[in-house]
Design a protein around this motif. Structure first.
Motif, mmCIF file in Angstrom:
data_model
loop_
_atom_site.group_PDB
_atom_site.id
_atom_site.type_symbol
_atom_site.label_atom_id
_atom_site.label_comp_id
_atom_site.label_asym_id
_atom_site.label_seq_id
_atom_site.Cartn_x
_atom_site.Cartn_y
_atom_site.Cartn_z
ATOM 1 N N HIS A 19 9.858 -8.614 36.403
ATOM 2 C CA HIS A 19 10.982 -7.707 36.213
ATOM 3 C C HIS A 19 12.299 -8.446 36.478
ATOM 4 O O HIS A 19 12.449 -9.103 37.508
ATOM 5 C CB HIS A 19 10.845 -6.513 37.150
ATOM 6 C CG HIS A 19 11.918 -5.489 37.010
ATOM 7 N ND1 HIS A 19 12.069 -4.760 35.859
ATOM 8 C CD2 HIS A 19 12.888 -5.080 37.855
ATOM 9 C CE1 HIS A 19 13.087 -3.927 36.009
ATOM 10 N NE2 HIS A 19 13.598 -4.113 37.218
ATOM 11 N N ARG A 20 13.210 -8.375 35.528
ATOM 12 C CA ARG A 20 14.536 -8.987 35.591
ATOM 13 C C ARG A 20 14.534 -10.518 35.572
ATOM 14 O O ARG A 20 15.515 -11.153 35.917
ATOM 15 C CB ARG A 20 15.321 -8.485 36.791
ATOM 16 C CG ARG A 20 15.613 -7.006 36.738
ATOM 17 C CD ARG A 20 16.819 -6.679 37.586
ATOM 18 N NE ARG A 20 17.125 -5.268 37.504
ATOM 19 C CZ ARG A 20 18.056 -4.755 36.714
ATOM 20 N NH1 ARG A 20 18.772 -5.523 35.947
ATOM 21 N NH2 ARG A 20 18.277 -3.463 36.704
ATOM 22 N N LYS A 21 13.437 -11.121 35.175
ATOM 23 C CA LYS A 21 13.386 -12.574 35.032
ATOM 24 C C LYS A 21 13.601 -12.931 33.571
ATOM 25 O O LYS A 21 13.370 -12.123 32.673
ATOM 26 C CB LYS A 21 12.032 -13.113 35.493
ATOM 27 C CG LYS A 21 11.822 -13.002 36.990
ATOM 28 C CD LYS A 21 10.511 -13.638 37.387
ATOM 29 C CE LYS A 21 10.292 -13.504 38.878
ATOM 30 N NZ LYS A 21 8.978 -14.052 39.277
ATOM 31 N N MET A 38 -2.108 -5.101 20.400
ATOM 32 C CA MET A 38 -2.123 -4.436 21.699
ATOM 33 C C MET A 38 -1.036 -3.370 21.790
ATOM 34 O O MET A 38 -0.016 -3.464 21.116
ATOM 35 C CB MET A 38 -1.913 -5.460 22.830
ATOM 36 C CG MET A 38 -3.021 -6.469 22.961
ATOM 37 S SD MET A 38 -2.648 -7.789 24.125
ATOM 38 C CE MET A 38 -2.725 -6.930 25.671
ATOM 39 N N SER A 39 -1.256 -2.404 22.660
ATOM 40 C CA SER A 39 -0.231 -1.377 22.888
ATOM 41 C C SER A 39 0.862 -1.965 23.787
ATOM 42 O O SER A 39 0.666 -2.985 24.443
ATOM 43 C CB SER A 39 -0.847 -0.155 23.568
ATOM 44 O OG SER A 39 -1.221 -0.474 24.895
ATOM 45 N N MET A 40 2.012 -1.311 23.825
ATOM 46 C CA MET A 40 3.122 -1.781 24.660
ATOM 47 C C MET A 40 2.742 -1.747 26.143
ATOM 48 O O MET A 40 3.147 -2.612 26.905
ATOM 49 C CB MET A 40 4.379 -0.937 24.430
ATOM 50 C CG MET A 40 5.073 -1.206 23.127
ATOM 51 S SD MET A 40 5.612 -2.911 22.999
ATOM 52 C CE MET A 40 5.214 -3.210 21.301
ATOM 53 N N GLU A 41 1.944 -0.774 26.513
ATOM 54 C CA GLU A 41 1.515 -0.684 27.911
ATOM 55 C C GLU A 41 0.639 -1.882 28.280
ATOM 56 O O GLU A 41 0.810 -2.486 29.334
ATOM 57 C CB GLU A 41 0.752 0.616 28.140
ATOM 58 C CG GLU A 41 0.431 0.878 29.589
ATOM 59 C CD GLU A 41 -0.163 2.251 29.792
ATOM 60 O OE1 GLU A 41 -1.369 2.304 30.102
ATOM 61 O OE2 GLU A 41 0.561 3.247 29.633
ATOM 62 N N GLU A 42 -0.290 -2.232 27.394
ATOM 63 C CA GLU A 42 -1.147 -3.401 27.642
ATOM 64 C C GLU A 42 -0.336 -4.688 27.671
ATOM 65 O O GLU A 42 -0.564 -5.548 28.521
ATOM 66 C CB GLU A 42 -2.225 -3.494 26.566
ATOM 67 C CG GLU A 42 -3.249 -2.384 26.616
ATOM 68 C CD GLU A 42 -4.160 -2.367 25.409
ATOM 69 O OE1 GLU A 42 -5.322 -1.965 25.579
ATOM 70 O OE2 GLU A 42 -3.732 -2.760 24.299
ATOM 71 N N GLY A 52 8.694 -0.538 28.154
ATOM 72 C CA GLY A 52 9.975 -0.315 27.480
ATOM 73 C C GLY A 52 10.732 -1.603 27.219
ATOM 74 O O GLY A 52 11.349 -1.774 26.165
ATOM 75 N N VAL A 53 10.679 -2.520 28.169
ATOM 76 C CA VAL A 53 11.345 -3.814 28.001
ATOM 77 C C VAL A 53 10.665 -4.617 26.901
ATOM 78 O O VAL A 53 11.331 -5.279 26.100
ATOM 79 C CB VAL A 53 11.360 -4.590 29.338
ATOM 80 C CG1 VAL A 53 11.774 -6.028 29.149
ATOM 81 C CG2 VAL A 53 12.271 -3.906 30.324
#
Length: 91
Positions: A19-21, A38-42, A52-53
């Motif tokens: 996160h934030r890197k 793959m799904s975004m969650e995976e 979301g990122v």
């Protein structure tokens, strides 16, 4: 894994270590390549980033016309892995 009322993953530092890197080149290659199946969650869990990122980054890559560039890199990377596997299997 905790989820909110909508069923989305809730941010926790243990799940999303990047996160934030800054994105590395290999992360971008994997994001685009594995994003095909793959799904975004995976993807988020695999890369240590929120779904979301990951979705936002794919949109930005497409907007900046870099999506196809990283997709070609992904296909080339996997081709090299398969070639090495076939070579080692035969010898």
């Amino acid at each position: 894994m905790k989820r909110d009322k909508s069923g989305r993953l809730v941010y926790t530092s243990e799940l999303f270590k990047n996160h934030r890197k800054h994105w590395t080149t290999n992360e971008l290659i994997d994001l685009v390549g594995y994003g095909q199946t793959m799904s975004m969650e995976e993807l988020g869990l695999m890369l240590g980033r929120t779904p979301g990122v990951c979705s936002d980054k794919i949109c930005k890559l497409k907007k900046n016309r870099l999506y196809e560039f990283y997709l070609k890199k992904f296909k080339g990377k996997n081709w090299c892995r398969r070639r090495k596997w076939i070579y080692m299997k035969n010898y």
